[in-house]
Design a protein around this motif. Sequence first.
Motif, PDB file in Angstrom:
ATOM      1  N   PHE A  35       1.091  -1.209  -0.015  1.00 57.26           N
ATOM      2  CA  PHE A  35       0.156   0.070  -0.135  1.00 57.26           C
ATOM      3  C   PHE A  35       0.997   1.280  -0.005  1.00 57.26           C
ATOM      4  N   VAL A  38      -3.432   5.304   1.646  1.00 58.77           N
ATOM      5  CA  VAL A  38      -5.040   5.015   2.061  1.00 58.77           C
ATOM      6  C   VAL A  38      -5.572   6.132   2.165  1.00 58.77           C
ATOM      7  N   VAL A  49      -7.378   2.698  -1.602  1.00 62.55           N
ATOM      8  CA  VAL A  49      -6.094   2.323  -1.383  1.00 62.55           C
ATOM      9  C   VAL A  49      -5.427   2.081  -3.028  1.00 62.55           C
TER      10      VAL A  49
END
Length: 97
Positions: A35, A38, A49
């Motif tokens: 990631f 976010v 995300v």
Amino acid sequence: MFIVLLRFAENRAAAAEHMPAHQQWIKLGLTDQVFLLVGGIQPGLGGAVLAHNTSRQQLEQRVAEDPFVVHRVVDAEILQIAPGMADPRLGFLLPAR
């Protein structure tokens, strides 16, 4: 690279109950360097995300393990993007040439 849209679903009312586990899921994605970003979809429609450094199959498995997805707090949609051009600060997202 991928954008994961997590839009609130029929069990939205259970979000508070599952929030600690969902936040742990997010932290794991950041720690694993999958990631990049976010955040919330405004105004209060769910979350999103930005992911990379993974395959679609691996990301689908990761998303399926999100407690919000498991408990139908959100419905997930994965969009795959083939980067072609980027600001130099995001050059790491471009395929090697």
